[in-house]
Design a protein around this motif. Sequence first.
Motif, PDB file in Angstrom:
ATOM      1  N   ALA A   1       0.820  -1.213   0.000  1.00 32.76           N
ATOM      2  CA  ALA A   1       0.000   0.000   0.000  1.00 32.76           C
ATOM      3  C   ALA A   1       0.858   1.268   0.000  1.00 32.76           C
ATOM      4  CB  ALA A   1      -0.924   0.002   1.213  1.00 32.76           C
ATOM      5  N   HIS A   2       0.195   2.402  -0.299  1.00 39.30           N
ATOM      6  CA  HIS A   2       0.776   3.754  -0.347  1.00 39.30           C
ATOM      7  C   HIS A   2       1.767   3.899  -1.494  1.00 39.30           C
ATOM      8  CE1 HIS A   2      -1.203   4.173   3.463  1.00 39.30           C
ATOM      9  NE2 HIS A   2      -0.370   3.363   4.092  1.00 39.30           N
ATOM     10  N   LEU A   3       1.563   3.143  -2.574  1.00 38.99           N
ATOM     11  CA  LEU A   3       2.496   3.183  -3.703  1.00 38.99           C
ATOM     12  C   LEU A   3       2.402   4.512  -4.443  1.00 38.99           C
ATOM     13  CD1 LEU A   3       1.926  -0.405  -5.156  1.00 38.99           C
ATOM     14  CD2 LEU A   3       3.694   0.341  -3.540  1.00 38.99           C
ATOM     15  N   ASP A   4       3.527   4.925  -5.004  1.00 39.99           N
ATOM     16  CA  ASP A   4       3.548   6.139  -5.823  1.00 39.99           C
ATOM     17  C   ASP A   4       3.152   5.816  -7.261  1.00 39.99           C
ATOM     18  OD1 ASP A   4       4.303   9.004  -6.163  1.00 39.99           O
ATOM     19  OD2 ASP A   4       5.797   8.147  -7.521  1.00 39.99           O
ATOM     20  N   ARG A   5       3.574   4.644  -7.729  1.00 37.13           N
ATOM     21  CA  ARG A   5       3.268   4.219  -9.105  1.00 37.13           C
ATOM     22  C   ARG A   5       3.049   2.724  -9.110  1.00 37.13           C
ATOM     23  NH1 ARG A   5       6.196   2.210 -13.290  1.00 37.13           N
ATOM     24  NH2 ARG A   5       8.111   2.312 -12.053  1.00 37.13           N
ATOM     25  N   VAL A   6       2.103   2.255  -9.924  1.00 39.25           N
ATOM     26  CA  VAL A   6       1.790   0.829 -10.058  1.00 39.25           C
ATOM     27  C   VAL A   6       2.184   0.381 -11.456  1.00 39.25           C
ATOM     28  CG1 VAL A   6      -0.031  -0.909 -10.042  1.00 39.25           C
ATOM     29  CG2 VAL A   6      -0.080   0.967  -8.377  1.00 39.25           C
ATOM     30  N   ALA A   7       2.916  -0.735 -11.524  1.00 38.70           N
ATOM     31  CA  ALA A   7       3.480  -1.183 -12.809  1.00 38.70           C
ATOM     32  C   ALA A   7       2.727  -2.348 -13.417  1.00 38.70           C
ATOM     33  CB  ALA A   7       4.948  -1.558 -12.616  1.00 38.70           C
ATOM     34  N   LEU A   8       1.509  -2.643 -12.976  1.00 39.49           N
ATOM     35  CA  LEU A   8       0.742  -3.758 -13.555  1.00 39.49           C
ATOM     36  C   LEU A   8      -0.745  -3.438 -13.455  1.00 39.49           C
ATOM     37  CD1 LEU A   8      -0.049  -4.964 -10.610  1.00 39.49           C
ATOM     38  CD2 LEU A   8       2.038  -6.286 -10.873  1.00 39.49           C
ATOM     39  N   THR A   9      -1.561  -4.336 -13.954  1.00 43.08           N
ATOM     40  CA  THR A   9      -3.014  -4.156 -13.949  1.00 43.08           C
ATOM     41  C   THR A   9      -3.668  -5.363 -13.302  1.00 43.08           C
ATOM     42  OG1 THR A   9      -3.179  -5.144 -16.152  1.00 43.08           O
ATOM     43  CG2 THR A   9      -2.972  -2.744 -16.043  1.00 43.08           C
ATOM     44  N   THR A  10      -4.917  -5.194 -12.949  1.00 39.56           N
ATOM     45  CA  THR A  10      -5.667  -6.264 -12.297  1.00 39.56           C
ATOM     46  C   THR A  10      -5.752  -7.498 -13.195  1.00 39.56           C
ATOM     47  OG1 THR A  10      -6.958  -4.686 -11.018  1.00 39.56           O
ATOM     48  CG2 THR A  10      -7.920  -6.871 -11.327  1.00 39.56           C
ATOM     49  N   GLY A  11      -5.523  -8.663 -12.598  1.00 38.17           N
ATOM     50  CA  GLY A  11      -5.613  -9.924 -13.315  1.00 38.17           C
ATOM     51  C   GLY A  11      -4.292 -10.436 -13.849  1.00 38.17           C
ATOM     52  N   MET A  12      -3.238  -9.626 -13.752  1.00 37.18           N
ATOM     53  CA  MET A  12      -1.943 -10.066 -14.267  1.00 37.18           C
ATOM     54  C   MET A  12      -1.311 -11.093 -13.333  1.00 37.18           C
ATOM     55  SD  MET A  12      -0.083  -6.614 -15.767  1.00 37.18           S
ATOM     56  CE  MET A  12       1.427  -7.552 -15.988  1.00 37.18           C
ATOM     57  N   ALA A  13      -0.636 -12.055 -13.895  1.00 37.32           N
ATOM     58  CA  ALA A  13       0.125 -13.023 -13.118  1.00 37.32           C
ATOM     59  C   ALA A  13       1.513 -12.449 -12.853  1.00 37.32           C
ATOM     60  CB  ALA A  13       0.238 -14.336 -13.868  1.00 37.32           C
ATOM     61  N   VAL A  14       1.960 -12.570 -11.607  1.00 40.18           N
ATOM     62  CA  VAL A  14       3.276 -12.050 -11.237  1.00 40.18           C
ATOM     63  C   VAL A  14       4.104 -13.175 -10.645  1.00 40.18           C
ATOM     64  CG1 VAL A  14       2.445  -9.708 -10.839  1.00 40.18           C
ATOM     65  CG2 VAL A  14       2.438 -11.346  -8.962  1.00 40.18           C
ATOM     66  N   THR A  15       5.415 -13.006 -10.705  1.00 37.26           N
ATOM     67  CA  THR A  15       6.339 -13.979 -10.113  1.00 37.26           C
ATOM     68  C   THR A  15       7.128 -13.313  -8.998  1.00 37.26           C
ATOM     69  OG1 THR A  15       8.041 -13.417 -11.740  1.00 37.26           O
ATOM     70  CG2 THR A  15       6.554 -15.250 -12.275  1.00 37.26           C
ATOM     71  N   ALA A  16       7.648 -14.087  -8.077  1.00 38.53           N
ATOM     72  CA  ALA A  16       8.419 -13.562  -6.950  1.00 38.53           C
ATOM     73  C   ALA A  16       9.577 -12.711  -7.457  1.00 38.53           C
ATOM     74  CB  ALA A  16       8.934 -14.707  -6.092  1.00 38.53           C
ATOM     75  N   GLY A  17       9.707 -11.508  -6.918  1.00 34.74           N
ATOM     76  CA  GLY A  17      10.778 -10.608  -7.308  1.00 34.74           C
ATOM     77  C   GLY A  17      10.418  -9.654  -8.412  1.00 34.74           C
ATOM     78  N   GLN A  18       9.276  -9.863  -9.076  1.00 32.67           N
ATOM     79  CA  GLN A  18       8.881  -8.973 -10.163  1.00 32.67           C
ATOM     80  C   GLN A  18       8.526  -7.590  -9.610  1.00 32.67           C
ATOM     81  OE1 GLN A  18       5.814 -10.554 -12.721  1.00 32.67           O
ATOM     82  NE2 GLN A  18       5.148  -8.523 -13.389  1.00 32.67           N
ATOM     83  N   ALA A  19       8.945  -6.517 -10.298  1.00 36.24           N
ATOM     84  CA  ALA A  19       8.613  -5.149  -9.882  1.00 36.24           C
ATOM     85  C   ALA A  19       7.131  -4.897 -10.117  1.00 36.24           C
ATOM     86  CB  ALA A  19       9.461  -4.138 -10.640  1.00 36.24           C
ATOM     87  N   ILE A  20       6.439  -4.454  -9.070  1.00 37.50           N
ATOM     88  CA  ILE A  20       4.993  -4.190  -9.183  1.00 37.50           C
ATOM     89  C   ILE A  20       4.668  -2.715  -9.011  1.00 37.50           C
ATOM     90  CG2 ILE A  20       4.399  -6.505  -8.361  1.00 37.50           C
ATOM     91  CD1 ILE A  20       3.823  -5.275  -5.625  1.00 37.50           C
TER      92      ILE A  20
END
Length: 475
Positions: A404-423
């Motif tokens: 929470a309290h992010l300045d910028r979000v690098a993905l969208t709802t429904g995307m699959a992410v892997t450990a270590g990926q920048a979000i």
Amino acid sequence: MSLFTLTVLQATVASLLAGWLLQGLLHLAQRRWPVLAAQRSVWLGAQLVLAAAFVLPLLPDARQLSVVPELSVPVSLAGAAPGVALAMDAPAAGLPSGTAWLTLVPAAWGLIYLLGVACTAWRWQRGRAMLRTLLELAQRRRLHGMDVLEVDAPISPMLVGVWRPRLLLPAHLAQFTPEQQQLVIAHELTHARRHDPLLLLLATMLQALLWFNPAARWLAGKLAWAQELGCDRQVLAGRPPHQRQQYAAALVRQLGLQTQPLPGLAFGGGRMAERLVLMRNGQDRLPPALRALTALLLCAIGAASLALQPALAWTVAATPAAMLAAPSTASTAWRNPLDVMRVTGFFGVVRQLTPHGHSGIDLGARRGTPVHAASDGIASVSEDARLGKAVRIDHGGGVESLYAHLDRVALTTGMAVTAGQAIGTVGATGLATGPHLHFQVTRNGRLQDPQQWLDGLDANASARALRMRKEQFGR
């Protein structure tokens, strides 16, 4: 119950003890040096010290000035936020259930305090309403070359108003000799030149703030008395003995004609015998050395009150049920969400902004620092007034992580992410006091301590975060 009401109760105790100390020391000082009675600065300064002893502990991070560890009463918090169950009768936490009722004391005192402030304000407003009624009945006339308001009522000659004071005189003042009338008016005009109405207003506000403290009322009375004695001294300075006698005679005559005193600066107030003695003998001025000593004493009492105030406190130990019911096994496979970890707030800790216990951990970092997914999962993006820009990742098995309290979000709802990926990147959106990452874990909708999922949090925590956790949880 909020942490603020507990702090108000703590500050009340500190103010009462500081008031007891101030009243005792100033009473002894006045007996040794009677000249203190006419010093407005002494009594006003003591009131300000007393107000500081009450107000400063309510400010954020005031405990950082403490030099004494807090004394704790083992009572758990009630009324937890959704998702954080605070144990009231949890035997596993070692909390005696018989002390649960103590959690109601701060909230009850908070309500009583507000009612007391309202009652004090109402009494003051009622007195002002009586004065306004007299002003409406008063007639303007010229007396000794100046405009005054005259009313046919058994009151004292007085100064009314703060920013533009006006003279309100009783009709019976015409019975006084011209010389006595001039001296009475000179007394009230001296109040105006000394800005006494403004000091009286400040003292009234301090009394409303500290209505519960007997020392505050005692100091307010001393200030009003010092204002009268100071005016007497200035009006009579350099006057011949016969004018001093006329002044004293006017005071005696006025006290015989007036009835119940009204709020304000009135010529007829005070203790008659003491005032007449001072008029006859004159008043000494406060020596500079004694003035400096008094100021040093007041500052020392104020500083000691703030530095020792946490020793008077009781600390509520909050034990989130999620911690009591933590899984017996912890996963160490998760990646830290930041490359450089600095924990500034632990799970479950009660703070000013988290009165029901912190729902996650806070990680301090500069704005724009990359935030990484702690484990594989499906992301969902949200934004609201409390969490600001946030990413929630569903890791399966009912386990979710929140960033929470992010300045910028690098993905969208429904995307699959892997450990270590920048979000996204660290920010201060939503209800945040500065740039940081709020990291939170839930299992089947129940909050979990992130220490079950992340390694090395203690080794990378600030001294303040460790101290607050130790004070509240003993570890």
